[in-house]
Design an enzyme around this catalytic site. Structure first.
Site, mmCIF file in Angstrom:
data_model
loop_
_atom_site.group_PDB
_atom_site.id
_atom_site.type_symbol
_atom_site.label_atom_id
_atom_site.label_comp_id
_atom_site.label_asym_id
_atom_site.label_seq_id
_atom_site.Cartn_x
_atom_site.Cartn_y
_atom_site.Cartn_z
ATOM 1 N N GLU A 81 0.814 -1.219 0.000
ATOM 2 C CA GLU A 81 0.000 0.000 0.000
ATOM 3 C C GLU A 81 0.848 1.270 0.000
ATOM 4 O OE1 GLU A 81 -2.532 -3.275 1.768
ATOM 5 O OE2 GLU A 81 -0.498 -2.535 2.114
ATOM 6 N N PHE A 93 -11.948 -6.376 14.094
ATOM 7 C CA PHE A 93 -10.873 -6.906 13.267
ATOM 8 C C PHE A 93 -10.512 -5.911 12.171
ATOM 9 C CE2 PHE A 93 -9.642 -9.456 9.470
ATOM 10 C CZ PHE A 93 -8.419 -9.907 9.948
ATOM 11 N N GLN A 94 -9.236 -5.595 12.048
ATOM 12 C CA GLN A 94 -8.690 -4.670 11.063
ATOM 13 C C GLN A 94 -9.347 -3.290 11.152
ATOM 14 O OE1 GLN A 94 -8.584 -6.508 7.147
ATOM 15 N NE2 GLN A 94 -6.596 -7.389 7.609
ATOM 16 N N LYS A 116 -17.671 0.101 5.767
ATOM 17 C CA LYS A 116 -18.155 -0.966 4.874
ATOM 18 C C LYS A 116 -19.658 -0.857 4.629
ATOM 19 C CE LYS A 116 -17.877 -5.990 4.200
ATOM 20 N NZ LYS A 116 -17.287 -5.862 2.856
ATOM 21 N N MET A 173 24.480 8.234 1.907
ATOM 22 C CA MET A 173 24.375 9.574 2.458
ATOM 23 C C MET A 173 24.722 9.600 3.942
ATOM 24 S SD MET A 173 23.976 12.676 1.678
ATOM 25 C CE MET A 173 23.128 12.826 0.107
#
Length: 855
Positions: A50, A112-113, A162, A477
């Site tokens: 993602e 959940f999630q 949802k 760097m």
């Protein structure tokens, strides 16, 4: 009209906004959207992470100027977008992320999630939304796209429960958006334009500092025309590369920490700087007290909060960069009467600086491959026409230095946040946006591994991206800082177990090449570019090559280290070194870097290259100070002769500030305000939220203690919030304040009760509850009155105490006694505010509510 599901409405909204491609990763919370997306003409690019999806959308947006769109699921899918959202927002890139969320009834239940992604992303986005009904989905999507692209562009997150996606509603897409607290100012003020034009004509040593705003506003042609008409040299920041042609005789290149010597010296010796869409980042300015001390500064920026945020400027022009430059050109006329002789002398001086310290390196035919040679070979073989995406590190700076960009949107890199792993997914977005273009990702062997899984996306989408890995076996760097300032102690920066990138690429189905010499590099680049599909080139370069010039942290731009000094200890800045003088000597040059010996301004070895220190220009101090003045970028008080006038400046003394903040009465606004303040490390002494005469507006009153100049920065950031209408620092005005306190005091005998009742008459307190052992009192008034009352009541024993917090407002210009019923507000504060005098909680229209739920 038939109803559509939330998922269908979302896709119809995307069509209305002209969305052609969406990047992302599916999940259970978004499965219905993907079900309908398959039937739409919108292309979905399945990334493998993602974060990479947001970077890909970022690259797409930078390439096209249109918003990049992302769709991810709830929980970890949403949290993985935070880095991409923050990076896009810092670089002013319009990206809109749609995240799935659990059903509304489950929000806050640790389902959940489920995560509070709206709360997490408040500091990382320009704005965000939680959609609470299917009916408001279309309006929210319209707002999200409008806010993302208007004014100073930025990232937006829209959280989709949802059941909102699964619900139904009639679809009606708004034609336009009107937000009370968000109205970007695009047109420049004519008087400011005239002032800026006069300064441009009279200046003898002008410089334009062009930032990313030139590209995002489409102002490149206007900038080129203005620069050529007035013979003004142009320095382009990392975000501004390509906004002015890199091969143009007036182009100075990139200034800053790893900027070109001529660019830094031009800024430091200019008498006028026209900053266009640049925010004066610390990597550009170096130490602020030493930045451009002779220059008058004209600052063009569409974001009013960016003006005066980093340093004080002389002529602010709040406007779209393109409109501002067009207005300047119109004001100057066809034949502007500038001093052409002075400009010619100025350009000659800049050219002398360029001859004195040009970008240079030494590449032996049979020696180690230098990264600079690789970048130049890429430039040569692509004819300078490739879209260059970069990861973050040394390779990023070499690409900026050695690949001149001729057009806007040709150089794509993470600037403000400096995200390792940005380049490969950004190249995906750029290639999707421009299928026929040559897109090259210049990567480091450390950074490429951050999102190497996106090679699977490259293969699946058949994207002919060319990846050039500058493989120096280290996190270059950070290692460079260790070499220069930490005794060459390479802690956690040596990558001794990197994979074989050629085999790894081939495992993903991508053609791999390898080169370790100049001849091999030339051959490999030619073959990779000729290959019709994606290719990865592994360039094994000298591990000891460093990026120069370099301005060490905390130093002014005119104090540059041009190369690794030959002998001695750590390279510490020689802050008082005159031009051409040596600095503390450093260890021997690393093996294989014979062509990178340090040199003085006269060509000698091992020196800092510095310019003559310009005269310090003082700026006015705060009101009430006469002789002392504040130097730009400094907290020290400067007297008329430039010496320190006091050990501690006025601006460095902590003070109590009362802030009155008018906000849209929407959910989450209070959280946005408090998150911004707590994020700066401030404790809120008092906070209250009250109704106003307008039911759509609430008044937040905040009491915080801090240094005025820091508080002013906080106020600028508050004004940047989409739902904030007005912020007023009442501490600088004549104002009244009130709060309500309820206190339960022990009252166990008659004498104590009588004394408490006497104090109630003195402080005009009310006894609102009586028991055999205590009185409960209600007291209203200012903070001094409250402190005195509590001090006296404390002697009897306070069992419990609660407060609404202070509310405040400016005094009326013709104030009458509150008892006689006339409250009027000054013009400086909105008349919608109610009087701050507080009665019992919940009693009266608009009086006494400590916290209003929606705000």
């Amino acid at each position: 009209m038939s109803k559509l599901s939330g998922a269908q409405i979302l896709i119809e909204c995307w069509k209305k906004e002209g969305v052609e491609v969406v990047f992302g990763y599916p999940g259970a919370a978004t499965v219905e959207i993907h079900h309908h997306l398959e039937e739409s003409p919108i292309r979905f690019v399945l990334c493998r992470h993602e974060q990479a999806a947001v970077h890909a959308a970022d690259g797409y947006a930078r390439s096209t100027g249109r918003p990049g769109v992302v769709l991810v699921t709830s929980g970890p899918g949403a949290t993985n977008t935070v880095t991409g959202l923050a990076g896009a927002n810092m670089d002013s890139v319009p990206v809109v992320v749609f995240s799935g969320q659990v059903a509304r009834m489950l929000i806050g239940n640790d389902a959940f999630q489920e995560v509070d992604i709206v709360g997490m992303t408040r500091p990382a986005t320009k704005h965000n939304y939680l959609v609470l009904s299917t009916e408001e989905l279309a309006q929210t999507v319209k707002e999200a796209f409008y806010v993302a692209v208007s004014g100073r562009p930025g990232s937006i997150l829209v959280d989709l429960p949802k059941d909102v996606i699964g619900g139904e509603a009639e679809f009606s897409y708004p034609k336009k958006v009107t937000l009370r607290a968000y109205r970007p100012h695009l047109t420049p003020h004519p008087r400011q334009v005239r002032k800026a034009a006069d300064l441009l004509l009279s200046a003898k040593r002008p410089v334009v500092l062009a930032g990313g705003g030139v590209t995002s506003s489409g102002a490149s042609e206007e900038l080129l025309s203005l620069a050529e008409r007035l013979a003004i040299p142009v320095a382009t920041t990392l975000m501004g590369l390509g906004g002015f042609p890199g091969s143009h005789p007036l182009c100075l290149g990139m200034p800053g920490m790893h900027g070109l010597y001529r660019a830094n010296m031009a800024l430091q010796n200019a008498d006028l700087i026209l900053a266009v869409g640049a925010r004066f980042d610390d990597r550009v300015t170096g130490a602020l007290p030493g930045f451009a001390r002779q220059a008058t500064i004209v600052h063009i920026d569409v974001d009013t909060t960016s003006i005066h945020k980093i340093l004080d400027v002389d002529i602010p022009l709040v406007a779209d960069a393109r409109q501002a430059l067009a207005a300047l050109s119109a004001e100057l006329g066809e034949a502007p009467a500038h001093d052409s002789d002075a400009r010619a002398a100025w350009l000659d001086r800049i050219e002398a600086w360029n001859r004195q310290a040009p970008l240079a390196y030494v590449q032996d035919a049979d020696g180690p491959l230098k990264p600079q040679y690789v970048i130049e070979a890429l430039y040569r073989e692509t004819s300078g026409k490739a879209v260059i995406c970069t990861e973050v590190g040394q390779h990023q700076m070499w690409a900026a230095q050695f690949y001149p960009c001729e057009r806007p949107r040709q150089f794509i890199s993470s600037g403000g946040l400096g995200v390792m792993g940005f380049g490969l997914p950004a190249a995906i977005g750029a290639q999707v946006a421009s299928p026929g273009a040559t897109v090259v990702d210049v990567a480091g062997d450390g950074s490429i591994l951050m999102n190497i899984q996106e090679l699977a996306t490259v293969f699946q989408e058949s994207l002919p991206i060319k990846v050039a890995v500058i493989n120096n076996g280290s996190l270059g760097m950070v290692r460079q800082w260790q070499d220069l300032f930490y005794g060459r102690r390479h802690a956690a920066t040596v990558l001794s177990s990197s994979p074989d990138f050629v085999l790894l690429a081939e495992a993903f189905g991508i053609r791999g090449f390898s080169a370790a010499s100049p001849a091999e590099a030339d051959r490999v680049i030619g073959e990779a570019l000729a290959h019709p599909g994606p290719a990865l080139m592994d360039f094994k370069v000298s591990p000891d090559e460093l990026v120069f010039p370099m301005v060490p942290a905390g130093e002014a731009l005119d104090k540059m280290l041009l190369a690794f000094p030959e002998t001695g200890a750590d390279c510490g800045p020689a802050s008082d070194a005159p031009e051409g003088s040596a600095v503390p000597e450093c260890p021997e040059s690393p093996e294989g870097s014979e062509g990178s010996k340090g040199r003085k301004a006269d060509g000698g070895p091992g020196a800092w290259l510095t310019g003559a220190p310009p005269r310090r220009r003082a700026l006015p101090g705060p009101p009430g100070l006469s002789a002392p003045r504040l130097a730009r970028g400094s907290g020290a008080i400067m007297t008329a002769n430039g010496t320190n006038g006091a050990a501690e400046s006025y601006a460095d003394r902590p003070r109590r500030h009362t802030l009155a903040i008018l906000v849209d009465n929407r959910p989450g606004v209070l959280a946005r305000v408090t998150t911004l303040i707590s994020g700066r490390g401030f404790n809120i002494d008092s906070l209250s939220v009250a109704e106003t005469m307008d039911p759509q507006i609430s008044l937040i009153t905040l009491i915080i203690t801090g240094i005025p100049r820091i508080i002013s920065q906080i106020i600028k950031q508050l004004r940047k919030l989409i739902n904030v209408i007005k912020v007023t620092d009442l501490s600088e005005m004549d104002f009244v304040e009130r709060q309500l306190i309820m206190v339960r005091v022990k009252a166990e005998d008659g004498e104590t009760r009588a004394e408490i009742m006497r104090l109630c008459r003195i402080f005009r307190a009310k006894i609102i509850d009586v028991s055999q052992r205590s009185f409960t009192l209600e007291i209203t008034g200012g903070s001094d009155k409250m402190a005195a009352a509590l001090a006296l009541l404390g002697s009897f024993g306070i069992e419990e105490q609660v407060s609404t917090g202070l509310t405040a407002m400016t005094r009326s210009s013709q104030q009458k006694s509150p008892a006689k019923g006339a409250w009027k507000t000054k013009p400086g504060f909105p008349s919608a505010s109610r009087p701050a005098a507080v009665s019992r909680p919940g009693v009266g229209a608009g009086r006494g509510r400590a916290i209003r739920g929606k705000a």
